[in-house]
Design an enzyme around this catalytic site. Structure first.
Site, PDB file in Angstrom:
ATOM      1  N   GLY A 117     -19.160  -8.177  13.101  1.00  9.83           N
ATOM      2  CA  GLY A 117     -18.097  -7.336  13.236  1.00  9.83           C
ATOM      3  C   GLY A 117     -18.505  -5.877  13.492  1.00  9.83           C
ATOM      4  N   GLY A 163     -17.654  -2.211  11.928  1.00  9.52           N
ATOM      5  CA  GLY A 163     -17.246  -1.576  10.953  1.00  9.52           C
ATOM      6  C   GLY A 163     -16.876  -0.299  10.943  1.00  9.52           C
ATOM      7  N   GLY A 164     -16.488   0.377  10.116  1.00 12.39           N
ATOM      8  CA  GLY A 164     -16.169   1.908  10.369  1.00 12.39           C
ATOM      9  C   GLY A 164     -17.156   2.682  11.023  1.00 12.39           C
ATOM     10  N   PHE A 165     -18.276   2.580  10.849  1.00  8.72           N
ATOM     11  CA  PHE A 165     -19.456   3.783  11.514  1.00  8.72           C
ATOM     12  C   PHE A 165     -20.402   2.845  11.889  1.00  8.72           C
ATOM     13  CE2 PHE A 165     -17.201   5.624   7.854  1.00  8.72           C
ATOM     14  CZ  PHE A 165     -16.843   7.050   8.661  1.00  8.72           C
ATOM     15  N   ASP A 174     -10.052   5.317   1.368  1.00  8.81           N
ATOM     16  CA  ASP A 174      -9.896   4.598   2.693  1.00  8.81           C
ATOM     17  C   ASP A 174      -9.605   3.204   2.326  1.00  8.81           C
ATOM     18  OD1 ASP A 174      -9.633   4.344   5.357  1.00  8.81           O
ATOM     19  OD2 ASP A 174     -11.842   4.424   5.754  1.00  8.81           O
TER      20      ASP A 174
END
Ligand SMILES: *[C@@H]1O[C@H](CO)[C@@H](O)[C@H](O)[C@H]1NC(C)=O
Ligand SMILES: *[C@@H]1O[C@H](CO)[C@@H](O)[C@H](O)[C@H]1NC(C)=O
Ligand SMILES: *[C@@H]1O[C@H](CO)[C@@H](O)[C@H](O)[C@H]1NC(C)=O
Ligand SMILES: *[C@@H]1O[C@H](CO)[C@@H](O)[C@H](O)[C@H]1NC(C)=O
Ligand SMILES: *[C@@H]1O[C@H](CO)[C@@H](O)[C@H](O)[C@H]1NC(C)=O
Ligand SMILES: *[C@@H]1O[C@H](CO)[C@@H](O)[C@H](O)[C@H]1NC(C)=O
Ligand SMILES: *[C@@H]1O[C@H](CO)[C@@H](O)[C@H](O)[C@H]1NC(C)=O
Ligand SMILES: *[C@@H]1O[C@H](CO)[C@@H](O)[C@H](O)[C@H]1NC(C)=O
Ligand SMILES: *[C@@H]1O[C@H](CO)[C@@H](O)[C@H](O)[C@H]1NC(C)=O
Ligand SMILES: *[C@@H]1O[C@H](CO)[C@@H](O)[C@H](O)[C@H]1NC(C)=O
Ligand SMILES: *[C@@H]1O[C@H](CO)[C@@H](O)[C@H](O)[C@H]1NC(C)=O
Length: 813
Positions: free
Chosen positions: A502, A504-506, A620
């Protein structure tokens, strides 16, 4: 005073044992098939067979819940047929017999005139004398004094020092066999009280000693909105007990046949295990041997106390523990070193009951060469007692979120060495020494000089010389294994495409397998992300300290040149959005699962807000940050932009706006104000998304321009709240529960933060069908176009709304 009671007694005499009576009188019998029911219909007493076995037992169970036994009279003497009877004689003796066969009996000491046996609403079966002048005060006998495997509210686990009565919990042999099992949970010894789980004569788990406030080693059972624990220590009695705030929530402690100590509550029509006392590997008694400390992140994580070294070199077997680097020289310069954040070791003794200060405790310990440690606690409520330890110190655990302080005896040479090291360390920090290239060292530059100093201190086992008073302030102690880049690359097949699971956010996320066989998820932070470093530090510092089954667990980290990686437990079911917003997978998520996901997120968030040592605002919360394990249990992840707060500044804080549109509360999106209530808002949106299977942001309805929150409110005001429920959910669901969920969801998204409930009320409202849920008002942000109409000082045009990526570049002013 006794007249009404006596009257009741007369009336019962006139009639045979009526169905649903709560009392058995002299000369009456209770046959198999008959029961006593407590007056409020809470408990029932009679004969039962566990799991359809043929053996019959006499016991107490909850009246309105599928058979859940709380007490058994003849646990070790099963009856083989249905012909035994319980009889109460006119002398007050109670016997469970069949002819000459006696299964169980109670024979009161002394003369009894008008005995009766009554089942009370708290589950206590009591034998009393109606003619006794002091009314119901003293029972001749009570089942609460004969604890089996269950501790109900108001029951006592402990000792009556006057009568010598000891109340222990003993597990059932198996789920279908109530005879005494292998595990006993008992309070001992009465002078430095702690609770011990025994398997035969072996200690399995230790909770304590009591430090006047709580048991050392687990602060999970502290008072909360539903649960009020108490430890009583008086010259007469020493015991642990608890009450529940509202009796309508049923709850109990049990020792399971496998030896787990659990606290369960009847919520959502099932028994929910709220807490298991033994949390991890470190809770196995003495797992790191004498003078070893267990660190709970991974199996086998033992270290020696500073000033000690390993006895054996086998990395897997620490039972040999550690021994001193410098031997003690009793009476000639021995001193004490202060250690923090520990579960206090076993075998302590209280020094009488007298108020002492720390110096007096030290003097007492110095007097006796076999005294290895001391500390000061307040068990008796007299201001302070000395707790002393004789012999080896065993069963210590690193406990950053609620550990204790202990002063351990050390040779003069060791104390001098510590003092020298301390001086050196000050110089080292002053000149800002450069750090080696070892992965484990590099992190230090990242986290800064402050952490460097702290880590050095930890390498000396986070201790300081006793009496060194310049050592106040909050403790910052990173306990995170640092993995080598080669090991991480190996585990992930060189970050191969096949292992990528995946984005992810960062950065990217890879699945990996450690040499130990453990599955892990490796988050590789983007090299070019300006934010990356900050988020990385934040996440490492915050999450390494958190432990909750609804939070994702960080196992380690790795730094290599520009690379920064976080290693987590691997969760096979990916994130919630993967299931929720996919038309195929969504069908498979049945209501029961959705509800348990909602509850799990609520509990995780409650832990962040109220129960963890660091109080944390996540900031978040959204479906892609909720990961699911193989059983679809939710785990909150991604603490990159989380913030800690202290009780003092628990109100609103102002900050750069980071977060994700659609989940942000109005006050945060517009003014940058955030508080725990902004997380509650995000939770409310998440809840409505889980119920409906639709995203809030980007929700489309042919009839209006509202977002999902606005749509939910519209349906609610039209009396059609169930219209929100996901049409793809392929099964029936309990309407009341769904409605309660939607109502709680709407409360969470109220415009004004003060109108939103706290997470503890949310957990209560969701978990108990009897709790009151206030009526919601119109929620905040119910129209999608909110941002354009506000006076906020940022420009909407700079935002990219195309996906639900976290916004980090936005400045609020
Ligand atoms: C119980 O039975 C005994 C013997 O039959 C009798 O003496 C006594 O009065 C009875 N007691 C009651 C309360 O009925
Ligand atoms: C029930 O069991 C008891 C004890 O084993 C025995 O004495 C009695 O005869 C049995 N009763 C019947 C009806 O079988
Ligand atoms: C005990 O068992 C016998 C049968 O063996 C039966 O006749 C008798 O009534 C039973 N009950 C009691 C209370 O003794
Ligand atoms: C709970 O019930 C007990 C008796 O069963 C009673 O003494 C106690 O006051 C009740 N507590 C609450 C809060 O209702
Ligand atoms: C109390 O429980 C113990 C076992 O824990 C049992 O041996 C004893 O007979 C019980 N006493 C009474 C009066 O029930
Ligand atoms: C309870 O535990 C204590 C300590 O292990 C033991 O001495 C006592 O016999 C136990 N009591 C019961 C009823 O099992
Ligand atoms: C209960 O009984 C059923 C069938 O009789 C059996 O399959 C099951 O394993 C039993 N449960 C326990 C806990 O013994
Ligand atoms: C300890 O002493 C204080 C005051 O001296 C007294 O109030 C308290 O009851 C004592 N506690 C015990 C357990 O002896
Ligand atoms: C550890 O080593 C010391 C000194 O060699 C010895 O006295 C002690 O008994 C050992 N402990 C264990 C548990 O083996
Ligand atoms: C030291 O303490 C131990 C354990 O309490 C005791 O057995 C021993 O007699 C004490 N020694 C002295 C010299 O007081
Ligand atoms: C306990 O819960 C019941 C059921 O919801 C409620 O009626 C009652 O007011 C509550 N009692 C207290 C003391 O909160």
């Amino acid at each position: 005073m006794i007249f009404p009671l006596f009257l009741a007694f007369c009336c019962f005499l006139a009639s045979p044992l009526a169905q649903a009576a709560d009392t058995l009188l002299a000369n009456q019998t209770l046959r198999d098939g008959q029961t006593l029911v407590s007056s409020g219909q809470v408990f029932e007493f009679g004969f039962f067979s566990p799991n359809k076995s043929s053996a019959r037992y006499l016991g107490i169970w909850y009246k309105n819940i599928p058979l859940q036994v709380t007490w058994v009279a003849n646990r070790n003497n099963p009856i083989t047929n249905f012909s035994a009877e319980l009889a109460l004689s006119s002398q007050g003796s109670v016997s469970l017999q069949n002819g000459s066969m006696n299964y169980w009996s109670v024979i009161p000491a002394g003369a009894v005139n008008e005995p009766f046996l009554r089942l009370l609403d708290n589950g206590n079966l009591v034998l009393s004398d109606a003619s006794a002048s002091d009314g119901s005060g003293d029972y001749l006998w009570q089942s609460f004094d004969n604890v089996t495997d269950t501790l109900l509210p108001e029951m006592k686990l402990g000792w009556n020092l006057r009568t010598g009565l000891k109340r222990n919990m003993t597990s059932w042999a198996s789920e279908a066999n109530p005879s005494s099992g292998q595990y006993t949970f008992s309070l001992e010894p009465p002078d430095a009280p702690q609770l011990i789980l025994w398997k035969g004569s072996q200690k399995q788990y230790r909770w304590g000693p009591w430090n006047g406030e709580r048991f050392s080693g687990s602060n999970e059972f502290k008072a909360n909105a539903v649960f009020d624990p108490m430890f009583i220590s008086s010259p007469e009695e020493v015991y642990y007990t608890y009450t529940v705030v509202n009796n309508s929530t049923l709850s109990r402690f049990i020792v399971t046949p496998e030896g787990a100590i659990q606290y369960l509550a009847w919520l959502d029509y099932q028994w929910t295990n709220l807490v298991t006392l033994q949390r991890d590997y470190c809770d196995n008694y003495g797992t790191c041997g004498p003078y070893g400390i267990c660190y709970d992140s991974t199996v086998g994580n033992c270290r020696c106390l500073e000033g000690f070294r390993r006895n054996d070199s086998n990395p897997l077997d620490w039972t040999g523990g550690c021994s001193r680097t410098w031997n003690l020289n009793c009476g000639n310069g021995d001193g004490f070193v202060k250690y923090k954040d520990l579960k206090l070791p076993d075998n302590s003794r209280l020094l009488g009951n007298r108020s002492s200060n720390l110096e007096e405790c030290e003097t007492e310990c110095l007097k006796n060469c076999s005294c290895m440690a001391f500390t000061r606690v307040d068990v008796h409520g007299n201001g302070g007692d000395c707790l002393l330890w004789f012999g080896d110190l065993v069963d210590m655990k690193n406990y950053p979120s609620g550990g204790d302080v202990i002063y351990i005896r050390m040779a003069k040479a060791e104390i001098d060495a510590i003092a020298r090291a301390k001086r050196r360390r000050r110089i080292v920090i002053a000149i800002g020494i450069s750090v080696s290239t070892v992965c484990g060292m590099l992190i230090l530059t990242l986290i800064g000089q402050y952490a460097l100093r702290r880590r050095k201190e930890r390498r000396r086992a986070a201790h300081s010389v006793y009496r060194d008073s310049g050592d106040g302030g909050p403790e910052e102690d990173l306990e995170l294994p640092l993995l080598d880049i080669v090991a991480v690359a190996d585990a992930t097949n060189n970050f191969s495409f096949q292992n990528k699971v995946g984005q992810g956010g960062f950065g990217e996320v890879y699945k990996g397998i450690l040499p130990t066989g453990q599955d892990v998820a490796v988050k590789r932070l983007s090299l070019n992300s300006g934010q990356g470093l900050k988020e990385f530090k934040n996440e490492v510092i915050l999450i390494a300290k958190l432990q909750h089954r609804n939070l994702v667990k960080l196992l380690g980290c790795c730094i290599h040149e520009d690379e920064r990686m976080l290693i987590y437990e691997y969760l096979p079911n990916q994130s919630l959005d993967h299931h929720l917003f996919d038309p195929i997978r969504r069908k498979l998520v049945i209501w029961k699962t959705r509800f348990s996901i909602i509850m799990g997120i609520a509990r995780g968030l409650l832990y962040l807000h109220e129960d963890s040592r660091l109080r944390i605002i996540h900031r978040d919360l959204k479906p892609s940050n909720i990961l699911l394990d193989s059983d679809m249990n939710p785990k909150i992840s991604d603490f990159g932009i989380a913030k800690t707060f202290t009780v003092e500044n628990a109100g609103e804080m102002t900050n750069r706006i980071v977060g994700t549109y659609g989940y942000m509360s109005p006050e945060y999106a517009m003014k940058g104000h955030f508080s725990v209530k902004s997380d509650v808002f995000s939770f409310g949106v998440l809840l409505l998304e889980i119920v409906s299977g639709h995203k809030n942001w980007g929700f489309y309805h042919p009839d209006h321009d509202l977002n999902l929150v606005g749509h939910a409110w519209k349906l609610w005001t039209e009396g059609n709240a169930l219209g929100l429920v996901d049409v793809l959910m392929e099964e029936e669901f309990p309407l009341k529960e769904v409605l309660r969920c939607i109502q709680v969801g709407l409360l969470c998204v109220q415009q004004r933060p003060e109108d939103r409930p706290t997470m503890s009320s949310v957990v209560l409202m969701l978990g108990s069908e009897t709790s009151d849920v206030p009526q919601p008002k119109e929620p905040g942000f119910s129209a999608e176009s909110f941002a354009m109409t506000t006076d906020s000082s940022f420009s909407v045009k700079t935002l990219n709304f195309s996906n639900d990526a976290t916004i980090t570049a936005l400045q609020s002013r």
